[in-house]
Write a protein that holds these residues in place. Structure first.
Motif, PDB file in Angstrom:
ATOM      1  N   UNK A 147     -68.056  23.326  21.869  1.00 53.19           N
ATOM      2  CA  UNK A 147     -67.342  22.023  22.117  1.00 53.19           C
ATOM      3  C   UNK A 147     -66.401  22.445  23.218  1.00 53.19           C
ATOM      4  N   UNK A 148     -65.893  21.458  23.771  1.00 53.27           N
ATOM      5  CA  UNK A 148     -65.095  21.562  25.021  1.00 53.27           C
ATOM      6  C   UNK A 148     -63.737  21.978  24.530  1.00 53.27           C
ATOM      7  N   UNK A 149     -63.380  21.797  23.355  1.00 57.01           N
ATOM      8  CA  UNK A 149     -62.020  22.357  22.922  1.00 57.01           C
ATOM      9  C   UNK A 149     -61.902  23.895  22.479  1.00 57.01           C
ATOM     10  N   UNK A 150     -63.114  24.427  22.739  1.00 54.38           N
ATOM     11  CA  UNK A 150     -63.202  25.804  22.330  1.00 54.38           C
ATOM     12  C   UNK A 150     -63.452  26.568  23.635  1.00 54.38           C
ATOM     13  N   UNK A 151     -62.580  27.821  23.533  1.00 56.93           N
ATOM     14  CA  UNK A 151     -62.809  28.762  24.755  1.00 56.93           C
ATOM     15  C   UNK A 151     -63.624  29.690  24.393  1.00 56.93           C
ATOM     16  N   UNK A 152     -64.616  30.152  25.784  1.00 56.35           N
ATOM     17  CA  UNK A 152     -65.418  31.157  25.510  1.00 56.35           C
ATOM     18  C   UNK A 152     -64.880  32.229  25.480  1.00 56.35           C
ATOM     19  N   UNK A 207     -53.390  27.222  28.585  1.00 56.29           N
ATOM     20  CA  UNK A 207     -54.340  26.621  28.450  1.00 56.29           C
ATOM     21  C   UNK A 207     -54.701  25.651  29.752  1.00 56.29           C
ATOM     22  N   UNK A 208     -54.005  25.845  30.639  1.00 50.60           N
ATOM     23  CA  UNK A 208     -54.185  24.671  31.767  1.00 50.60           C
ATOM     24  C   UNK A 208     -55.253  24.803  32.609  1.00 50.60           C
ATOM     25  N   UNK A 209     -55.501  26.084  32.753  1.00 48.72           N
ATOM     26  CA  UNK A 209     -56.727  26.522  33.788  1.00 48.72           C
ATOM     27  C   UNK A 209     -58.098  26.688  32.870  1.00 48.72           C
ATOM     28  N   UNK A 210     -57.918  26.676  31.720  1.00 48.76           N
ATOM     29  CA  UNK A 210     -59.027  27.057  30.618  1.00 48.76           C
ATOM     30  C   UNK A 210     -59.781  25.814  30.083  1.00 48.76           C
ATOM     31  N   UNK A 211     -59.117  24.885  29.676  1.00 46.67           N
ATOM     32  CA  UNK A 211     -59.380  23.453  29.028  1.00 46.67           C
ATOM     33  C   UNK A 211     -59.660  22.297  29.963  1.00 46.67           C
ATOM     34  N   UNK A 212     -60.522  21.685  29.630  1.00 46.83           N
ATOM     35  CA  UNK A 212     -60.954  20.533  30.290  1.00 46.83           C
ATOM     36  C   UNK A 212     -59.530  19.522  30.400  1.00 46.83           C
ATOM     37  N   UNK A 215     -58.711  17.544  27.454  1.00 46.93           N
ATOM     38  CA  UNK A 215     -58.280  18.250  26.200  1.00 46.93           C
ATOM     39  C   UNK A 215     -56.669  18.641  26.434  1.00 46.93           C
ATOM     40  N   UNK A 216     -56.638  19.186  27.593  1.00 47.91           N
ATOM     41  CA  UNK A 216     -55.226  19.938  27.901  1.00 47.91           C
ATOM     42  C   UNK A 216     -54.361  19.105  27.779  1.00 47.91           C
ATOM     43  N   UNK A 217     -54.361  17.851  28.375  1.00 52.80           N
ATOM     44  CA  UNK A 217     -53.330  16.845  28.290  1.00 52.80           C
ATOM     45  C   UNK A 217     -52.646  16.494  27.055  1.00 52.80           C
ATOM     46  N   UNK A 218     -53.422  16.289  26.091  1.00 51.86           N
ATOM     47  CA  UNK A 218     -52.958  15.760  24.813  1.00 51.86           C
ATOM     48  C   UNK A 218     -52.351  17.044  24.156  1.00 51.86           C
ATOM     49  N   UNK A 219     -52.822  18.105  24.357  1.00 49.30           N
ATOM     50  CA  UNK A 219     -51.995  19.367  23.867  1.00 49.30           C
ATOM     51  C   UNK A 219     -50.647  19.582  24.549  1.00 49.30           C
ATOM     52  N   UNK A 220     -50.510  19.225  25.836  1.00 48.84           N
ATOM     53  CA  UNK A 220     -49.299  19.217  26.472  1.00 48.84           C
ATOM     54  C   UNK A 220     -48.289  18.184  25.952  1.00 48.84           C
ATOM     55  N   UNK A 221     -48.895  17.079  25.601  1.00 52.46           N
ATOM     56  CA  UNK A 221     -47.883  16.079  25.132  1.00 52.46           C
ATOM     57  C   UNK A 221     -47.390  16.336  23.733  1.00 52.46           C
TER      58      UNK A 221
END
Length: 292
Positions: A147-152, A207-212, A215-221
């Motif tokens: 998934x896009x929200x999962x890191x490698x 997570x800024x440079x790792x997640x799309x 996905x990153x923006x709602x986590x920041x919010x």
């Protein structure tokens, strides 16, 4: 002298996972907050709590069909209980920790992730996300599409290495590097205050440079939400704004994470700005002083 009940969620009706149905567009408005009198009229007919182990399971008429109430709190016997503006003070410390745990375990794809095989099977039933559906040959193998929200693994390794070297000002946070396992590439044993620091200060950076971006923006919010909520000085107007924003943030997260990600803790965040407006700063109401 009147007192609210501190740190409990037992009187809140639950949310059924069947509320997540693909193809259905939700056009309804937000439910209005019930007054004490309205709440009392809804639960007055519920059976009293039976202490000890009951001889047989109590059946409540209409449960799961027209309501999700399971009991009537004994505190409703207090003559002033219905007049309290906040009857059940939600503990921001545990709300924040559990919310963060769901984010971290899912993004880091560790054994406690909310994105497991059963979650993907539910996803196929309730959501239109074909790219995340498990192929028929992969159910027994335990493999699932990324998934896009999962890191490698390499991304998780970079997070662990970064946290191992991270330094904080004296008294700002504990030594989070002790919670890093670089061999298994995961975090473990994080205390409530560790989660507090990571949620409010590290999520936007980690997570800024790792997640799309989507996905990153709602986590920041959600990070900004808890930072504003936990400020030593809060403004009533600001909490009214966050009351509306947190609903939008949760909706954004629902478009990203699977339905299994959302338990009662994600729902409780919606009630926190109202309690801040009524009860004041969280520093006088959370459990940190009692769990030190």
């Amino acid at each position: 002298m009147r007192a609210p009940l501190m740190w409990t969620i037992s009187d809140l009706p639950g949310r059924n996972k069947n509320d997540f149905i693909k193809g259905r567009i939700e056009n309804g408005t937000m439910p209005e907050r019930l007054s004490g009198d309205e709440m009392r009229s809804r639960i007055h007919w519920l059976p009293d709590v039976l202490f000890g182990k009951p001889p047989q399971k109590q059946e409540i008429h209409g449960f799961g069909e027209v309501h999700n109430w399971v009991k009537k709190s004994i505190f409703w016997e207090l003559p002033y209980w219905h007049t309290n503006l906040v009857r059940h003070n939600l503990d921001v410390m545990h709300c924040e920790k559990n919310f963060f745990d769901n984010i971290l375990h899912t993004v880091m794809d560790d054994p406690m992730t909310k994105d497991n095989i059963n979650a993907r099977l539910d996803l196929e039933l309730y959501c239109k996300r074909k790219s995340l559906h498990i192929p028929k040959t992969g159910v027994n193998s335990g493999k699932k599409p990324k998934a896009t929200y999962v890191l490698s693994r390499d991304q998780r390794k970079s997070i662990c290495q970064w946290l191992k070297q991270l330094k904080f000002p004296d008294g700002f946070a504990s030594n989070i590097s002790r919670c890093v396992n670089t061999q298994e590439v995961r975090l473990f044993g994080m205390k409530s205050h560790d989660c507090h620091i990571f949620m409010q200060s590290l999520i936007p950076i980690a997570f800024r440079d790792l997640l799309p971006k989507q996905v990153w923006e709602p986590l920041v919010e959600i990070s900004e939400f808890f930072r504003a909520l936990c400020a030593p000085v809060i403004q009533v107007n600001d909490m009214a704004i966050w009351q509306e924003r947190i609903v939008e943030i949760i909706c954004k997260l629902e478009r990203i994470f699977p339905p299994s990600f959302f338990d009662s803790m994600e729902h409780l965040a919606i009630h926190l700005p109202y309690e801040a407006r009524v009860g004041g700063p969280v520093q006088f109401r959370w459990m940190y002083p009692f769990e030190r």
